[in-house]
Design a protein around this motif. Structure first.
Motif, PDB file in Angstrom:
ATOM      1  N   GLN A 288       0.844  -1.181   0.000  1.00 31.70           N
ATOM      2  CA  GLN A 288       0.000   0.000   0.000  1.00 31.70           C
ATOM      3  C   GLN A 288       0.884   1.237   0.000  1.00 31.70           C
ATOM      4  O   GLN A 288       2.046   1.204   0.417  1.00 31.70           O
ATOM      5  CB  GLN A 288      -0.920   0.018   1.224  1.00 31.70           C
ATOM      6  CG  GLN A 288      -1.933  -1.111   1.235  1.00 31.70           C
ATOM      7  CD  GLN A 288      -3.029  -0.874   2.253  1.00 31.70           C
ATOM      8  OE1 GLN A 288      -3.325   0.264   2.607  1.00 31.70           O
ATOM      9  NE2 GLN A 288      -3.624  -1.948   2.721  1.00 31.70           N
ATOM     10  N   TRP A 289       0.320   2.375  -0.449  1.00 32.60           N
ATOM     11  CA  TRP A 289       1.097   3.595  -0.547  1.00 32.60           C
ATOM     12  C   TRP A 289       1.361   4.171   0.834  1.00 32.60           C
ATOM     13  O   TRP A 289       0.452   4.264   1.661  1.00 32.60           O
ATOM     14  CB  TRP A 289       0.376   4.633  -1.405  1.00 32.60           C
ATOM     15  CG  TRP A 289       0.387   4.341  -2.867  1.00 32.60           C
ATOM     16  CD1 TRP A 289      -0.667   3.994  -3.645  1.00 32.60           C
ATOM     17  CD2 TRP A 289       1.528   4.378  -3.738  1.00 32.60           C
ATOM     18  NE1 TRP A 289      -0.269   3.804  -4.937  1.00 32.60           N
ATOM     19  CE2 TRP A 289       1.074   4.030  -5.030  1.00 32.60           C
ATOM     20  CE3 TRP A 289       2.871   4.645  -3.548  1.00 32.60           C
ATOM     21  CZ2 TRP A 289       1.931   3.967  -6.124  1.00 32.60           C
ATOM     22  CZ3 TRP A 289       3.730   4.582  -4.646  1.00 32.60           C
ATOM     23  CH2 TRP A 289       3.250   4.246  -5.913  1.00 32.60           C
ATOM     24  N   HIS A 290       2.605   4.568   1.067  1.00 31.93           N
ATOM     25  CA  HIS A 290       3.010   5.242   2.293  1.00 31.93           C
ATOM     26  C   HIS A 290       3.778   6.505   1.904  1.00 31.93           C
ATOM     27  O   HIS A 290       4.524   6.518   0.925  1.00 31.93           O
ATOM     28  CB  HIS A 290       3.892   4.345   3.162  1.00 31.93           C
ATOM     29  CG  HIS A 290       3.202   3.094   3.608  1.00 31.93           C
ATOM     30  ND1 HIS A 290       2.344   3.068   4.679  1.00 31.93           N
ATOM     31  CD2 HIS A 290       3.229   1.825   3.101  1.00 31.93           C
ATOM     32  CE1 HIS A 290       1.874   1.844   4.839  1.00 31.93           C
ATOM     33  NE2 HIS A 290       2.388   1.068   3.884  1.00 31.93           N
ATOM     34  N   ARG A 291       3.602   7.546   2.692  1.00 29.39           N
ATOM     35  CA  ARG A 291       4.225   8.831   2.382  1.00 29.39           C
ATOM     36  C   ARG A 291       5.394   9.103   3.318  1.00 29.39           C
ATOM     37  O   ARG A 291       5.267   8.942   4.540  1.00 29.39           O
ATOM     38  CB  ARG A 291       3.206   9.960   2.499  1.00 29.39           C
ATOM     39  CG  ARG A 291       3.746  11.315   2.059  1.00 29.39           C
ATOM     40  CD  ARG A 291       2.687  12.393   2.159  1.00 29.39           C
ATOM     41  NE  ARG A 291       3.160  13.658   1.626  1.00 29.39           N
ATOM     42  CZ  ARG A 291       2.453  14.781   1.604  1.00 29.39           C
ATOM     43  NH1 ARG A 291       1.212  14.778   2.089  1.00 29.39           N
ATOM     44  NH2 ARG A 291       2.948  15.897   1.100  1.00 29.39           N
ATOM     45  N   VAL A 292       6.506   9.515   2.739  1.00 30.70           N
ATOM     46  CA  VAL A 292       7.714   9.847   3.501  1.00 30.70           C
ATOM     47  C   VAL A 292       8.078  11.299   3.210  1.00 30.70           C
ATOM     48  O   VAL A 292       8.113  11.721   2.049  1.00 30.70           O
ATOM     49  CB  VAL A 292       8.897   8.931   3.120  1.00 30.70           C
ATOM     50  CG1 VAL A 292      10.166   9.364   3.847  1.00 30.70           C
ATOM     51  CG2 VAL A 292       8.569   7.480   3.444  1.00 30.70           C
ATOM     52  N   THR A 293       8.332  12.070   4.257  1.00 32.73           N
ATOM     53  CA  THR A 293       8.853  13.428   4.100  1.00 32.73           C
ATOM     54  C   THR A 293      10.067  13.582   5.009  1.00 32.73           C
ATOM     55  O   THR A 293      10.037  13.144   6.165  1.00 32.73           O
ATOM     56  CB  THR A 293       7.802  14.494   4.462  1.00 32.73           C
ATOM     57  OG1 THR A 293       7.368  14.285   5.812  1.00 32.73           O
ATOM     58  CG2 THR A 293       6.596  14.412   3.546  1.00 32.73           C
ATOM     59  N   ALA A 294      11.108  14.179   4.480  1.00 31.03           N
ATOM     60  CA  ALA A 294      12.341  14.414   5.240  1.00 31.03           C
ATOM     61  C   ALA A 294      12.811  15.829   4.971  1.00 31.03           C
ATOM     62  O   ALA A 294      12.713  16.321   3.840  1.00 31.03           O
ATOM     63  CB  ALA A 294      13.422  13.406   4.858  1.00 31.03           C
ATOM     64  N   GLU A 295      13.309  16.465   5.989  1.00 27.86           N
ATOM     65  CA  GLU A 295      13.811  17.837   5.859  1.00 27.86           C
ATOM     66  C   GLU A 295      15.055  18.014   6.716  1.00 27.86           C
ATOM     67  O   GLU A 295      15.125  17.488   7.838  1.00 27.86           O
ATOM     68  CB  GLU A 295      12.741  18.846   6.291  1.00 27.86           C
ATOM     69  CG  GLU A 295      13.211  20.293   6.180  1.00 27.86           C
ATOM     70  CD  GLU A 295      12.186  21.289   6.680  1.00 27.86           C
ATOM     71  OE1 GLU A 295      12.536  22.484   6.820  1.00 27.86           O
ATOM     72  OE2 GLU A 295      11.036  20.879   6.942  1.00 27.86           O
ATOM     73  N   ARG A 296      16.039  18.730   6.167  1.00 27.57           N
ATOM     74  CA  ARG A 296      17.231  19.094   6.934  1.00 27.57           C
ATOM     75  C   ARG A 296      17.548  20.548   6.673  1.00 27.57           C
ATOM     76  O   ARG A 296      17.576  21.009   5.534  1.00 27.57           O
ATOM     77  CB  ARG A 296      18.438  18.240   6.536  1.00 27.57           C
ATOM     78  CG  ARG A 296      19.629  18.411   7.461  1.00 27.57           C
ATOM     79  CD  ARG A 296      20.955  18.219   6.770  1.00 27.57           C
ATOM     80  NE  ARG A 296      21.275  19.317   5.875  1.00 27.57           N
ATOM     81  CZ  ARG A 296      21.876  20.451   6.246  1.00 27.57           C
ATOM     82  NH1 ARG A 296      22.187  20.657   7.506  1.00 27.57           N
ATOM     83  NH2 ARG A 296      22.142  21.391   5.354  1.00 27.57           N
ATOM     84  N   ASN A 297      17.762  21.298   7.735  1.00 23.53           N
ATOM     85  CA  ASN A 297      18.162  22.689   7.607  1.00 23.53           C
ATOM     86  C   ASN A 297      19.174  23.012   8.690  1.00 23.53           C
ATOM     87  O   ASN A 297      19.635  22.114   9.407  1.00 23.53           O
ATOM     88  CB  ASN A 297      16.932  23.615   7.666  1.00 23.53           C
ATOM     89  CG  ASN A 297      16.075  23.356   8.893  1.00 23.53           C
ATOM     90  OD1 ASN A 297      16.548  23.450  10.024  1.00 23.53           O
ATOM     91  ND2 ASN A 297      14.804  23.028   8.678  1.00 23.53           N
ATOM     92  N   VAL A 298      19.523  24.273   8.830  1.00 20.44           N
ATOM     93  CA  VAL A 298      20.551  24.650   9.799  1.00 20.44           C
ATOM     94  C   VAL A 298      20.057  24.547  11.231  1.00 20.44           C
ATOM     95  O   VAL A 298      20.851  24.634  12.169  1.00 20.44           O
ATOM     96  CB  VAL A 298      21.051  26.083   9.520  1.00 20.44           C
ATOM     97  CG1 VAL A 298      21.702  26.159   8.153  1.00 20.44           C
ATOM     98  CG2 VAL A 298      19.908  27.086   9.620  1.00 20.44           C
ATOM     99  N   LYS A 299      18.744  24.350  11.420  1.00 19.00           N
ATOM    100  CA  LYS A 299      18.184  24.258  12.769  1.00 19.00           C
ATOM    101  C   LYS A 299      17.901  22.826  13.200  1.00 19.00           C
ATOM    102  O   LYS A 299      18.086  22.486  14.368  1.00 19.00           O
ATOM    103  CB  LYS A 299      16.883  25.069  12.852  1.00 19.00           C
ATOM    104  CG  LYS A 299      17.076  26.561  12.818  1.00 19.00           C
ATOM    105  CD  LYS A 299      17.589  27.094  14.145  1.00 19.00           C
ATOM    106  CE  LYS A 299      16.516  27.029  15.215  1.00 19.00           C
ATOM    107  NZ  LYS A 299      17.001  27.608  16.487  1.00 19.00           N
ATOM    108  N   GLU A 300      17.436  21.992  12.295  1.00 21.86           N
ATOM    109  CA  GLU A 300      17.003  20.660  12.699  1.00 21.86           C
ATOM    110  C   GLU A 300      16.892  19.753  11.493  1.00 21.86           C
ATOM    111  O   GLU A 300      16.954  20.187  10.338  1.00 21.86           O
ATOM    112  CB  GLU A 300      15.651  20.721  13.414  1.00 21.86           C
ATOM    113  CG  GLU A 300      14.512  21.180  12.509  1.00 21.86           C
ATOM    114  CD  GLU A 300      13.160  21.152  13.199  1.00 21.86           C
ATOM    115  OE1 GLU A 300      13.116  20.850  14.406  1.00 21.86           O
ATOM    116  OE2 GLU A 300      12.150  21.447  12.521  1.00 21.86           O
TER     117      GLU A 300
END
Length: 1306
Positions: free
Chosen positions: A884-896
């Protein structure tokens, strides 16, 4: 023409800003470059040789100095790399609280690298250090990297050399190495080397009075380095320092009506009054400008519509001469130094030195930088500085300057002869607090100033003497606060600045309270204690004062909001240690306002289960496009996005000709960039256009020059009309060959005096939307045109469904290197049956970024930006390899860094306060597998990185082991098909089939209902016409067809609203005497009637005592399984009933279902006919279902259901009235069971007796074989033509009617 200007400048905030002028007559071309280059930027006067010389080794011992020396063998002159002289290097005294090693390079040098070693043949080395640099040996500046004061890693032994190349090179004469950590086995030991080369540049010192004028005698050139220039037409460019920030103002032209305003203002930098060199580069090409300060560059477009900068013949450097124009009013000249001023190849500083320019306005023109030195002190959260004052004075007179980002902190504390003095900054204000013991603990509190934590220098002056205290901020009399409270003050002789010791001796056994604030983060200078300037040089030498964790002769505060890491208009606030972003009202969220809170398209909203409405969308997510509103229309199989324009329908146009066309400008509810994002990702787009005409030709077909055209997205003219296509100068009728006059390809081109019209859809989406329409043939008498341009409508979102299927573990897709240095976000959907696999990976030298499925329940996000690998993992409660479809989001910045799965599971990790922040990658981006990692098997779709969707489908078409697209969407999204709707697979998504349900809409959630007027009925035939025509014993004896069923189960559900009772809601007849009826009684209560045989009278259920004929919507859900009947009314709990044991359980040979009224020719319950059937149900019925059949929807759509009377489709507001739960004492559904049973038995007995009597009496007085009318006695006479008789007369299955139509009533 390209213009290049180069300047380096240095200044102090405490000095006014000067001017420098050039005087050529300039009409600058669309290309302009103003550059103030840093020392490491090479121009025509910089050496281009390799800058790798060893600078410190050739120097004499006298060039080295230090804060202290352990003994003569450890002198700083022995601190040369790979040398063994003396004790083999430098070491300070163990008691040195602020150790440093300094080298004088003899002149300003360009430094590109540094290296260190430990002390030869010892256990002494330095493991971590800072690097400071200066031009004068004072006013040090720390080396910065990634927005922080950088700490270099040092040595782990005595012999190995550790070299660091400087990412941002520096220029200075003096370098200072400050050890932070050292060997635990020994002490500080250090040998150094500095690498670089010579540096030279012309310098001009501006005294605030002089102006340099430059005249280009060849006036045809448009070039120059500009600090200020202006023109007669209102054009100007100004570069100035304002509040220690660099402000660029430019105007390429405004018109006299004010509709075109060209003024553009951009600010860059902060804390520029630090006595250090800063570089500026300004490049302009037409309206595009690059504005760089030091290492930060801003890109922007100037306002207005003009491209050229038209200036007069004088440009000013170092200030601004008198000008009558508003832009020049009230500004101060620049004071400080500039070097390397280049104007299109001309070295302005060199021309001034050789007196080739007018410098007569200077009193003392100097070509060396004269520094005005102050001695700042830098405090952190653990610092304090103790200085002596004058004890036992009857006046406390204090002054100092400070700068900070913190709203609260301790500036000064002192124990007086009879009390304490505390000066703080509280909520951005300076507060003074006297706590005097002589007045029995009386306290004096005053404050002044506001928003003093802005990073600027602010002066504090406090004078306290007998019965008077005065506080003044920044020398402003308006800020002075005075109090005349009776007080006697005598100084204590010792002052603590920036903090307090943890257990100071002077506080012991005194009975005084410690200060309310404990520390200060920021800088102080110009310290005045008891009217005596503090000797900070003596403090630095250890002669006076005590300090800890204080940096002397430098102000190292950092503006963490410059450059502003808060994206998309987020507001940046900061303290001495960190910054934070306020994202309110931006449409974005996260630590840096990077992530959009809105979905990318209407398609995405649909797959969240949303229905048609107005939504905010953000097609590029974290990209530069802001969110905007669109109308989303979710149909059963498509999703339409609509963007409206401001052109009224049927806009009349007159008085236009080919020479003077009327141009109609269309403005949309979104910008052209935002609309382009919609059309680019859409499957199809269309826009309806209509041209109604009377003697007004449109395209002048077949061969003439068009009178009217329209302008599309790329400002191109188009000469086709709705219904046609690019390159075809025709209208819709010309394509279909049905124009009014076949000689023309448009109806309007026939030039008739009658009104004609050409309309149709524009469908070539690369040309849409329509921005302008130019009409050119309405100037003749009687000619007129009316133009309509509809909204832009686009269907689908290819980005949302852009997918690839990975069929082998070694298959992958590759894309260009991911650019996400300081801010990166990745989002995608995946589905797999495998237990592990790498989703994507991108590598650098040591940096990398990777997303992978590590196990059936774990997704990980790992990366390294130079501080060591970091891994975030989220754990799912359910297996992720469920196809089944699963959603992944990832973020990297200077804070976290943040990782999120399915909007449910989330892990965040803050970035370290010090360290590298830039992600530097160089390899290709691999999607699916790379670098020997475990490959991914399954599907990935809608992969977006920093707002850009990667085209997986296109790349997979040419990649072995990867297929475009992915099937199986219903496994994930089938849940959104409600109320029995079936999920249907599509290549790029799914749709819900609602045909067998009582609902419509994209998710089968839209109620289908109808409004019944008096006499209206719906009839649904379960039998075929042939079966209905052969209702005899032979027919009944034959085998049952699929529709001829004997029911032991019924499922009934519907909603209704009415204000009339009694009424029939639903009736199911049969070929026998069996039936089912749901009716509203005279009092509005609901009754269910079953006649299944075996009983003398129908079995009735009085469902509730409430009046349901109250005009409110109500819902009924009823089911029967054999003898058990369960009924739920509205939101109340379901209640079960049981048929008597003697009752049959089959509803035999169901025949017809009626809604609203019964007109049946067979045996019908006489009670129902007598009391409920006339005038019939009046109101709304909706979402009617009976055993999986939707009779009302079928009647409104297709046979076999039909209706008589007036039936208007409506959803009836079918949501049932929500009634709060009732208590057990008052809820009729929860009555006392034993008491209820007792009264039920009595009621049944009485009812049985009465029914028996009625049956016998009726039987005695009826004639055998008579026709049993279905009308009540109140019905109209047979002679009158009624709707009822009409329906009976047209019944396709009439019974044989006996001639003796008689009836007896008692």
């Amino acid at each position: 023409m390209y213009i290049s200007i180069t300047i380096l400048f240095s200044l102090s905030l405490s000095l006014p800003l000067p001017i420098l002028s050039l005087s050529p007559f300039l009409s600058l071309s669309p290309s302009l470059s103003l550059s103030l280059l840093p020392p490491l930027c090479f121009s025509s006067f910089f050496s281009v040789e390799k800058c790798e010389e060893a600078l410190s080794s050739p120097l004499p011992h006298t060039a080295f100095s230090a804060s202290s020396v352990f003994n003569s063998g450890y002198a700083p002159g022995y601190a040369k790399i790979n040398r063994r002289g003396g004790a083999g290097g430098w070491s300070p005294q163990d008691s040195d609280s602020y150790p440093w090693l300094q080298v004088d390079l003899g002149s300003r040098r360009q430094v590109v690298a540094v290296a260190t070693q430990g002390r030869y043949s010892s256990s002494d080395w330095t493991t971590r250090y800072r690097l400071l640099y200066s031009d004068s040996g004072r006013n040090w500046k720390p080396y910065h990297r990634d927005g922080n004061i950088w700490a270099f890693s040092g040595n782990s032994n005595t012999e190995s050399m550790v070299r660091h190349d400087l990412a941002q090179g520096i220029v200075g004469r003096f370098l200072r190495f400050v050890p932070l950590d050292w060997s635990v086995e020994g002490r500080i030991g250090l040998r150094i080397e500095v690498y670089g080369c010579s540096y030279w540049a012309d310098v001009i010192n501006f005294d605030g009075q002089g102006v340099i004028s430059y005249r280009d005698l060849c006036n045809h050139k448009s070039e120059g380095v500009i600090l200020h220039g202006e023109g007669q037409q209102g054009d100007y460019i100004t570069l100035e320092l304002r509040h220690a920030k660099l402000l660029l103002q430019i105007n390429l032209g405004s018109n006299q009506y004010g509709s075109i305003l060209g003024h553009t203002s951009v600010t860059s930098g902060s804390l520029l009054d630090d006595h250090h060199w800063h570089s500026v580069v300004i490049e302009r090409y037409r309206r595009n400008v690059n504005f760089s300060l030091d290492t930060h560059t801003q890109h922007f477009r100037t306002n207005g519509e003009f491209d050229h900068l038209d200036l007069d013949y004088e440009l000013s450097f170092g200030g601004m001469p008198y000008s009558g124009k508003p832009v020049g009013g009230g500004r101060k000249n620049f004071r400080g130094c500039m070097e390397s001023i280049n104007y299109n190849g001309d070295n302005i500083t060199d021309l001034a030195r050789r007196k080739k320019l007018d410098t007569s306005s200077f009193r003392n023109l100097s070509f060396s930088c004269i520094e005005t030195h102050s001695f700042p002190v830098f405090f952190n959260a653990t610092s304090f500085l103790q200085l002596p004052g004058r004890a036992n004075q009857d006046t406390v007179s204090l002054g100092f300057q400070f700068r900070t980002w913190n709203a609260n902190g301790l500036l000064l504390f002192s124990i007086l002869d009879d009390g304490t003095l505390e000066i703080t900054i509280e909520d951005g204000k300076v507060g003074v607090h006297f706590n005097m013991t002589q007045m029995k603990g009386s306290r004096i509190d005053i404050s002044s100033g506001s928003a003093l934590n802005d990073g600027q220098w602010h002066a504090v002056r406090l004078v306290a003497k007998e019965n008077s205290v005065t506080l003044m901020i920044d020398g402003d009399e308006a800020s002075a606060v005075r109090t005349t409270t009776p007080i006697t003050v005598r100084s204590g002789g010792t002052y603590h600045l920036g903090g307090e010791e943890e257990s100071p001796i002077h506080m012991k056994n005194t009975g005084y309270s410690p200060p309310t604030q404990r520390s200060f983060q920021g800088c102080m200078q110009a310290i005045l204690l008891d009217d005596q300037p503090a000797d900070m040089h003596a403090v630095e030498k250890g002669i006076v004062g005590v300090f800890e964790n204080v940096s002397l002769d430098m102000c190292a505060i950092i503006d963490r909001c410059m450059p502003n890491h808060c994206e998309h208009g987020g507001r940046c606030t900061q303290t001495g240690e960190s910054f934070s972003c306020t994202c309110d009202g931006t449409g974005y969220t996260g630590a840096t306002c990077h992530t959009s809170v809105f979905e990318q398209s209407c398609e995405a909203y649909k797959h969240l289960g949303r229905s048609s409405d107005t939504y905010w969308i953000d097609p590029d997510g974290s990209g530069p496009l802001g969110p905007f509103k669109v109308n989303c229309n979710m149909t059963e199989d498509m999703v339409w996005t609509t963007v409206v324009n401001n052109l009224p329908a049927q806009t009349s146009v007159t008085g236009s000709s080919r020479e003077r066309r009327t141009v109609l400008q269309l403005n949309y509810s979104a910008s052209m960039e935002q609309i382009t994002a919609i059309t680019t990702s859409a499957e199809d787009c269309q826009q309806h256009v209509s041209y109604a005409c009377r003697m007004s030709r449109l395209l002048n077909t077949p061969d003439g020059t068009p009178y009217t055209w329209w302008v599309g997205r790329n400002s191109e003219k188009h000469f086709y009309w709705g219904g046609s296509g690019p390159g075809i100068q025709k209208c819709s009728c010309g394509i279909d060959r049905n124009c009014t006059d076949p000689k023309y390809h448009c109806n309007c081109d026939a030039d008739h005096k009658q009104w004609r019209e050409d309309s149709g859809l524009l469908v070539y989406k690369d040309h849409l939307p329509v921005n302008q329409v130019a009409v050119g043939d309405t100037n003749r008498p009687g000619s007129e045109a009316k133009l309509t341009v509809g909204p832009l409508r686009c269907q689908g979102d290819r980005n949302y469904w852009n997918a690839a299927s990975f069929t082998t573990p070694s298959s992958y897709l590759h894309f260009p290197t991911f650019q996400g240095e300081t801010s990166a976000d990745i989002s995608f959907y995946f589905k797999t049956s495998a237990s592990y696999g790498v989703f994507l990976e991108n590598l650098g030298n040591t940096d990398f970024i990777r997303l992978e499925l590590k196990s059936p329940t774990v997704v990980s996000f790992s990366f390294d930006v130079g501080n060591g690998p970091v891994e975030l993992a989220v754990h799912s409660a359910m297996p992720l390899n469920d196809d089944q479809w699963h959603r992944v989001t990832a973020e990297r910045n200077v804070k976290e860094a943040v990782l999120q799965l399915d909007l449910t599971y989330r892990e965040a990790r803050p970035a370290p306060p010090q360290g590298h922040t830039r992600l530097e990658l160089f390899s290709q981006l691999y999607v699916g597998a790379a670098g020997g990692q475990r490959g991914f098997l399954g599907c990935i779709r809608s992969l977006r990185m920093n707002g850009v969707t990667l085209d997986l489908e296109e790349r997979s078409k040419v990649t072995p082991g990867v297929k475009p697209g992915c099937q199986g969407h219903c496994t994930s999204y089938g849940m959104y098909c409600r109320n029995g709707g079936k999920c249907v697979e599509k290549y790029n998504g799914y749709s819900c089939d609602c045909r067998t349900t009582a609902y419509d809409g994209p998710f089968c959630t839209k109620d289908v209902g109808g409004f019944f007027e008096a006499g209206t009925l719906v009839r649904y035939n379960f039998l075929s016409e042939a079966a209905a025509a052969n209702q005899d014993s032979r027919f009944l004896a034959r085998p049952l067809t699929p529709r001829e069923v004997n029911l032991t189960r019924e499922e009934v559900a519907f909603s209704f609203s009415t204000s009339n009772a009694p009424a029939v809601l639903l009736y199911v007849s049969s070929q026998t005497q069996d039936y089912l009826a749901l009716v509203l009684r005279q009092n509005g209560t609901l009754q269910v009637r079953y006649n299944l045989g075996g009983l003398k009278e129908p079995f009735t259920i009085d469902v509730d005592q409430r009046n349901l004929a109250n005009g409110q919507p109500h819902s009924i859900n009823m089911s029967r399984s054999n003898r058990t009947v369960t009924i739920q009314l509205d939101h109340y709990p379901p209640v079960s009933y049981s048929l008597p044991e003697i009752s049959d359980t089959q509803l035999n040979l169901v025949k017809t279902l009626f809604l609203g009224k019964v007109f049946e020719t067979g045996v019908v319950d006489p009670v129902l006919i007598e009391h409920y059937n006339t005038p019939g149900f009046i109101g709304c019925l909706s979402r009617v279902e009976f055993n999986g059949i939707a009779p009302l929807k079928t009647a409104l759509r297709t046979p076999p259901a039909s209706y008589q009377g007036k039936l208007v489709e409506s959803n009836c507001g079918a949501s049932p009235l929500t009634i709060p739960p009732m208590s057990a004492a008052t809820d009729p559904w929860r009555e006392d069971r034993s008491r209820s049973t007792y009264w039920r038995i009595i009621a049944v007995v009485i009812f049985t007796i009465l029914c028996t009597l009625v049956f016998l009496i009726r039987y005695m007085f009826r004639h055998k074989g008579s026709y049993h009318t279905n009308e009540s006695k109140a019905a109209e006479p047979a002679s009158s033509e009624s709707a009822d008789t009409t329906i009976i007369g047209t019944d396709p299955n009439p019974e044989t009617i006996d001639e003796s139509k008689k009836e007896w009533f008692i």
